[in-house]
Design an enzyme around this catalytic site. Structure first.
Site, PDB file in Angstrom:
ATOM      1  N   HIS A 260      11.152  -3.914  14.592  1.00  0.00           N
ATOM      2  CA  HIS A 260      11.568  -5.240  15.034  1.00  0.00           C
ATOM      3  C   HIS A 260      10.759  -5.603  16.277  1.00  0.00           C
ATOM      4  O   HIS A 260      10.170  -4.736  16.937  1.00  0.00           O
ATOM      5  CB  HIS A 260      13.067  -5.236  15.353  1.00  0.00           C
ATOM      6  CG  HIS A 260      13.647  -6.586  15.600  1.00  0.00           C
ATOM      7  ND1 HIS A 260      13.416  -7.673  14.782  1.00  0.00           N
ATOM      8  CD2 HIS A 260      14.463  -7.039  16.596  1.00  0.00           C
ATOM      9  CE1 HIS A 260      14.070  -8.728  15.251  1.00  0.00           C
ATOM     10  NE2 HIS A 260      14.712  -8.362  16.347  1.00  0.00           N
ATOM     11  N   ASN A 277      16.526 -11.869  21.737  1.00  0.00           N
ATOM     12  CA  ASN A 277      16.350 -11.536  20.330  1.00  0.00           C
ATOM     13  C   ASN A 277      16.208 -12.820  19.517  1.00  0.00           C
ATOM     14  O   ASN A 277      16.283 -13.926  20.058  1.00  0.00           O
ATOM     15  CB  ASN A 277      17.545 -10.710  19.846  1.00  0.00           C
ATOM     16  CG  ASN A 277      17.226  -9.850  18.650  1.00  0.00           C
ATOM     17  OD1 ASN A 277      16.165  -9.965  18.035  1.00  0.00           O
ATOM     18  ND2 ASN A 277      18.155  -8.982  18.288  1.00  0.00           N
TER      19      ASN A 277
END
Length: 308
Positions: A260, A277
């Site tokens: 990620h 995020n």
């Protein structure tokens, strides 16, 4: 008489316990109905039974975890609560490890001795949806940040253009920060209004954009804080354990592989990282996670700063 009275009291206790568990079960079912409406989830009868069971187990996990006063973070509901760990990783995380290459390294030229930095609010919290393109969101976040800091534009830029047009990456399946930043360097990127997000890989509709960067550099671990004082930086992480994070300093990092990418938007005076995020505002602290200082979740291994 006393025996009959005792038996009667016992019966009342059993009935009360049964009603308690029935009500508890009903409450969880009601919560699941509210949950599915909130996140726009629709299930057929058999899958609904399966998802309800997962949801109920998660709620019990959250309650047990959050009642432990020794924990440094809390767990809570989000769009992943009724998914298995395997489903979460296969949909939202990258499929392969990072490509190791040689990059020009960032060297701080600033004499600023700030002990903390926080760029929260500089760029919008976005949601990648069911597309494993955290790499595009982190790269665009780094580009948006430096362009805003330098007063070039305050527009939201297009992750979708990178997903569709950066052929060195694989759209919603996979991608690398350096490929994405290199694409913006060579081609420019347009606005999100001109090239809207669809959350799936499509044919490239626009090969260039108005907004470019002059370059990007890899940030070594000992240069991360000076770099973040200048601008937020994009970083690769292992996000496998982030699924139920709600608030606090997350201290359950794993680091087995990069899967990620995120945007580091600051650090506190104790070294805690402030990380933006791309899982929407419902996740974490309005889209943000805090990590302990150091190489938590591999955050110091592969990070990049853009400059305009």
């Amino acid at each position: 008489m006393n025996k009959l009275l005792a038996m009667g009291m016992l019966s009342l206790i059993i009935i009360g316990i049964t009603q308690y568990f029935d009500n508890s079960e009903l409450n969880l079912q009601q919560r699941f109905e509210i949950y599915t409406r909130k996140y726009g989830k629709f299930y057929g009868p058999s899958e609904k039974i399966f998802r309800t069971k997962i949801y109920e187990e998660r709620i019990k996990l959250f309650e047990a975890h959050n009642s432990d006063k020794t924990q440094t973070y809390t767990m809570g509901e989000n769009q992943f609560t009724d998914l298995t760990q395997e489903e979460f990783e296969s949909i939202y995380l990258r499929r392969r490890s990072y490509q190791k290459q040689q990059f020009e390294n960032y060297v701080s030229t600033s004499e600023t001795n700030l002990s903390s930095a926080n760029w929260e609010g500089l760029t919008a919290i976005k949601d990648q949806g069911q597309c494993g393109a955290g790499w595009a969101f982190a790269a665009i976040g780094a580009v948006e940040s430096i362009l805003r800091i330098d007063g070039i534009t305050d527009k939201d830029l297009s992750e979708q253009q990178l997903i569709d047009c950066d052929l060195e990456s694989q759209g919603c399946e996979d991608g690398n920060l350096d490929n994405a930043l290199n694409w913006v360097l060579n081609n420019g990127v347009t606005t999100a209004t001109n090239y809207p997000y669809t959350g799936k890989t499509e044919a490239c509709k626009r090969q260039t954009g108005l907004f470019q960067i002059k370059g990007y550099q890899k940030v070594d671990p000992n240069q991360m804080q000076p770099a973040i004082i200048k601008s937020p930086i994009a970083a690769s992480v292992d996000g496998s354990s982030w699924i139920f994070y709600k608030s606090g300093v997350f201290n359950r990092c794993s680091f087995e592989e990069f899967n990620h990418d995120v945007l580091i938007i600051g650090f506190k005076d104790d070294g805690t990282w402030i990380v933006k995020n791309s899982w929407g505002q419902w996740w974490g602290e309005n889209g943000i996670i805090r990590l302990p200082k150091g190489n938590s979740c591999g955050i110091q291994e592969q990070s990049f700063i853009a400059y305009a």
